[in-house]
Design a protein around this motif. Structure first.
Motif, PDB file in Angstrom:
ATOM      1  N   SER B 245       0.853  -1.181   0.000  1.00 45.33           N
ATOM      2  CA  SER B 245       0.000   0.000   0.000  1.00 45.33           C
ATOM      3  C   SER B 245       0.887   1.229   0.000  1.00 45.33           C
ATOM      4  N   ALA B 246       0.293   2.360  -0.370  1.00 39.35           N
ATOM      5  CA  ALA B 246       1.059   3.603  -0.402  1.00 39.35           C
ATOM      6  C   ALA B 246       0.223   4.749   0.144  1.00 39.35           C
ATOM      7  N   ALA B 247       0.823   5.496   1.069  1.00 37.17           N
ATOM      8  CA  ALA B 247       0.210   6.707   1.594  1.00 37.17           C
ATOM      9  C   ALA B 247       1.022   7.890   1.097  1.00 37.17           C
ATOM     10  N   ALA B 248       0.332   8.895   0.545  1.00 41.22           N
ATOM     11  CA  ALA B 248       1.018  10.109   0.100  1.00 41.22           C
ATOM     12  C   ALA B 248       0.287  11.311   0.663  1.00 41.22           C
ATOM     13  N   GLN B 259       5.840  20.316   0.904  1.00 39.27           N
ATOM     14  CA  GLN B 259       6.229  19.204   1.768  1.00 39.27           C
ATOM     15  C   GLN B 259       5.589  17.926   1.253  1.00 39.27           C
ATOM     16  N   ALA B 260       6.325  16.843   1.315  1.00 40.63           N
ATOM     17  CA  ALA B 260       5.807  15.556   0.854  1.00 40.63           C
ATOM     18  C   ALA B 260       6.113  14.482   1.879  1.00 40.63           C
ATOM     19  N   ARG B 261       5.137  13.611   2.115  1.00 41.48           N
ATOM     20  CA  ARG B 261       5.356  12.424   2.939  1.00 41.48           C
ATOM     21  C   ARG B 261       4.869  11.215   2.144  1.00 41.48           C
ATOM     22  N   ILE B 262       5.755  10.261   1.973  1.00 42.27           N
ATOM     23  CA  ILE B 262       5.409   9.028   1.265  1.00 42.27           C
ATOM     24  C   ILE B 262       5.728   7.856   2.190  1.00 42.27           C
ATOM     25  N   VAL B 263       4.718   7.047   2.491  1.00 50.04           N
ATOM     26  CA  VAL B 263       4.934   5.912   3.391  1.00 50.04           C
ATOM     27  C   VAL B 263       4.324   4.664   2.759  1.00 50.04           C
ATOM     28  N   LEU B 264       5.107   3.583   2.768  1.00 47.72           N
ATOM     29  CA  LEU B 264       4.628   2.325   2.198  1.00 47.72           C
ATOM     30  C   LEU B 264       4.143   1.383   3.290  1.00 47.72           C
ATOM     31  N   GLY B 265       3.082   0.641   2.992  1.00 48.29           N
ATOM     32  CA  GLY B 265       2.606  -0.410   3.883  1.00 48.29           C
ATOM     33  C   GLY B 265       2.821  -1.766   3.232  1.00 48.29           C
ATOM     34  N   GLY B 266       2.895  -2.800   4.049  1.00 48.76           N
ATOM     35  CA  GLY B 266       3.009  -4.171   3.527  1.00 48.76           C
ATOM     36  C   GLY B 266       4.356  -4.513   2.932  1.00 48.76           C
ATOM     37  N   VAL B 267       5.380  -3.720   3.250  1.00 48.61           N
ATOM     38  CA  VAL B 267       6.691  -3.971   2.641  1.00 48.61           C
ATOM     39  C   VAL B 267       7.816  -4.171   3.660  1.00 48.61           C
ATOM     40  N   ALA B 268       7.543  -3.949   4.941  1.00 49.60           N
ATOM     41  CA  ALA B 268       8.589  -4.068   5.961  1.00 49.60           C
ATOM     42  C   ALA B 268       7.948  -4.371   7.313  1.00 49.60           C
ATOM     43  N   THR B 269       8.769  -4.674   8.307  1.00 48.80           N
ATOM     44  CA  THR B 269       8.236  -4.988   9.637  1.00 48.80           C
ATOM     45  C   THR B 269       7.537  -3.788  10.263  1.00 48.80           C
TER      46      THR B 269
END
Ligand SMILES: Cc1cc2nc3c(=O)[nH]c(=O)nc-3n(C[C@H](O)[C@H](O)[C@H](O)COP(=O)(O)OP(=O)(O)OC[C@H]3O[C@@H](n4cnc5c(N)ncnc54)[C@H](O)[C@@H]3O)c2cc1C
Ligand code: SF4
Ligand code: FES
Ligand code: FES
Lengths: 168, 332
Positions: B245-248, B259-269
């Motif tokens: 998943s991706a949150a932007a 300002q930008a925030r990009i966070v990935l889900g389902g890819v790391a602990t």
């Protein structure tokens, strides 16, 4: 399946539950789920044990009108809340409109998932009498039907919603 | 399920007191909120707490409030369904509604609390099953060279399970922080410092102490022109954890990304912040090309395992689309 075999010495708690409009008193261990108390102590076997892990929806009941999984709910935590099971929908002797729609649309095969499906739909129509297709599909997405009666379950919901699709 | 003592509390302080009794031994006393993760772990005999502290009667902890400075205060007991249905949240922080809409099922969202969602344990099948794997205190991670289709493509932990939360990447993209009640008072912790890759000495995905209680999640007011998006890919359309998943979350002024925030889900602990992608976006004019470049940057360091290589292009495309959606740029 939850292991409740070692019941002998475990301390019990007295719990008073509001089920289908009546007060039911039970002495239970805190680890008992609402599903097991409904079925084994109160002989209300409409809610079904499927996975007991939140993966199937067969155990769906209403808590204060909202659909929840009774397999992941501790019965001791349900005091003061209104519990509705499938048995409560026709308490007056007449079937609920959702039950009637299931019959009219042949929305079941084996019937195992049906109490849960009906209660999930009941919760939907209680807050939204005219849901669109997407809303219906989302509201019913927490109940699996192994027989694949989905198209007819959706048809029953559309009929109740009075959508165009139902009038076709 | 094991037997346990069950205590109901009406506020966070009482809960802290009970948690810190008996030396606050980890696992001895546990909070139960919605119970949707805790009871699955207990059903599978993965944990066997001797006492459960029922926080649900602490009704004052269930709220969603916008403060005067624009910050959103989320009570720890607010449910995923509360977030999903709140009109103010939908208008001002659409990324949060998008993140919970496809999480679990309507029944689970009605039960699951926001704090519990951040603390849920991984869904790795070795972890949920019998194997005494590394995360459970064993010597070996069985997924690393085993069945790892759903596992991590980033991270340095010995564990390669992915964090299952959909809400967490969105909250991280909003720079959320936690209000935590503990034996020595209240502390504030940025969500970014709450999540922590499991280490040898702390085989858990977060830094909350066993005698601490989360009381609030606070989302700071976002600047004018800020917008966000959350996109999740599942292997079916409902009732599934994210393959990725991706949150932007972007704040744009006169077409330029401030300002930008990009966070990935389902890819790391833990939810995975993609700072290279953020750097690629900051100070630039948002265009489809820029989104593509940033998405490339987000996945640049990915190290897939034997069976999860598909996650790299999948996450890359989710990032690209989430950026364009957050920036309201029409995209295919
Ligand atoms: C079948 C299934 C599918 C799911 N799918 C998804 C999905 O797609 N996306 C997703 O994001 N999630 C998913 N979930 C996870 C679900 O959202 C979480 O289980 C839920 O959010 C946990 O919240 P809870 O209130 O039930 O927590 P609980 O189970 O009550 O608690 C979880 C943990 O948090 C601790 N805790 C709870 N509240 C506090 C507090 N205030 N302070 C300190 N400790 C606390 C408990 O002690 C426990 O360790 C799924 C769950 C199931 C069972
Ligand atoms: S990925 Fe983590 S949880 Fe899964 S087997 Fe490896 S150590 Fe255990
Ligand atoms: S028995 Fe409760 S969800 Fe399957
Ligand atoms: S009718 Fe058989 S499972 Fe649904």
């Amino acid at each position: 399946m939850a292991d409740t075999s070692e019941t002998a010495a475990a301390p019990r708690t007295h719990v008073s539950l509001q089920v289908n409009g009546t007060t039911r008193e039970v002495d239970i261990e805190p680890r008992r789920t609402l599903l097991s108390v409904l079925r084994d102590d109160l002989s209300l076997t409409g809610a079904k044990p499927g996975c007991e892990m939140g993966n199937c929806g067969a155990c769906t009941v209403l808590l204060d009108g909202e659909a929840v999984y009774s397999c992941l709910t501790l019965a001791v935590e349900c005091t003061g809340r209104e519990i509705t099971t499938i048995e409560g929908l026709s308490a007056s002797g007449e079937l609920d409109p959702v039950q009637q729609a299931f019959i009219a649309h042949d929305a079941l095969q084996c019937g195992f998932c049906t109490p849960g499906q009906i209660l999930a739909m009941k919760a939907l129509f209680a807050t939204n009498p005219h849901p669109d297709d997407e809303t219906i599909e989302r509201a019913m997405s927490g109940n699996i039907c192994r027989c694949g009666a989905y198209p007819k379950i959706l048809a029953a919901a559309r009929a109740l919603a009075g959508t165009q699709a139902a009038q076709q | 399920m094991n037997t346990f003592e069950h205590v109901t509390v009406t506020d966070g302080n009482e809960a802290v007191k009970l948690l810190s009794e008996r030396g606050g031994a980890a696992g001895e006393t546990k909070i139960i909120a919605g119970g949707t993760d805790l009871l699955t772990l207990m059903n599978a005999s993965l944990i066997a707490p001797q006492r459960l502290v029922n926080l649900k009667a602490a009704r004052a902890l269930r709220y969603l409030r916008f403060a005067e400075d624009g910050a959103l205060h989320i009570g720890a007991l607010a449910t995923l369904a509360d977030l999903e249905r709140d009109a103010g949240v939908a208008r001002r922080l659409p990324i949060l509604v998008e993140s919970v809409r496809d999480a679990a099922t309507p029944q689970l969202r009605a039960m699951a609390t926001v704090a519990g969602n951040l603390l849920q344990r991984p869904r790795c099948w070795y972890f949920r099953g019998a194997p005494h794997c590394w995360l459970k205190g064993g010597a070996e991670c069985f997924a690393r060279d085993g069945e790892n289709k759903y596992h991590a493509i980033f991270g340095a932990s010995s564990c390669v399970a992915v964090h299952p939360s959909d809400l967490a990447p969105a909250l991280l993209a909003l720079d959320a922080e936690l209000l935590i009640n503990g034996p020595s008072g209240v502390r504030t912790l940025p969500l970014a410092a709450f999540f922590h890759e499991p280490t040898n000495d702390a085989r858990i995905e977060h830094t909350l102490a066993p005698d601490e209680v989360i009381t609030e999640i606070r989302v700071p007011g976002q600047p004018e022109g800020a917008n966000g998006a959350y996109l999740k890919m599942m292997d079916r359309q409902a009732w599934a954890f994210a393959l990725a998943s991706a949150a932007a979350q972007l704040s744009v002024e006169d077409g330029v990304i401030q300002q930008a925030r990009i966070v990935l889900g389902g890819v790391a602990t833990v939810p995975w912040r993609a700072t290279q992608a953020e750097d690629a976006l900051t100070g630039q004019q948002l265009t489809p090309e820029l989104a593509r470049t940033a998405a490339e940057a987000a996945l640049a360091g990915a190290a897939p395992l034997a069976h999860n290589g598909y996650k790299v292009p999948l996450a890359r495309e989710l990032v690209r689309r989430a950026i364009l959606r957050a920036g309201s740029v029409p995209h295919p």
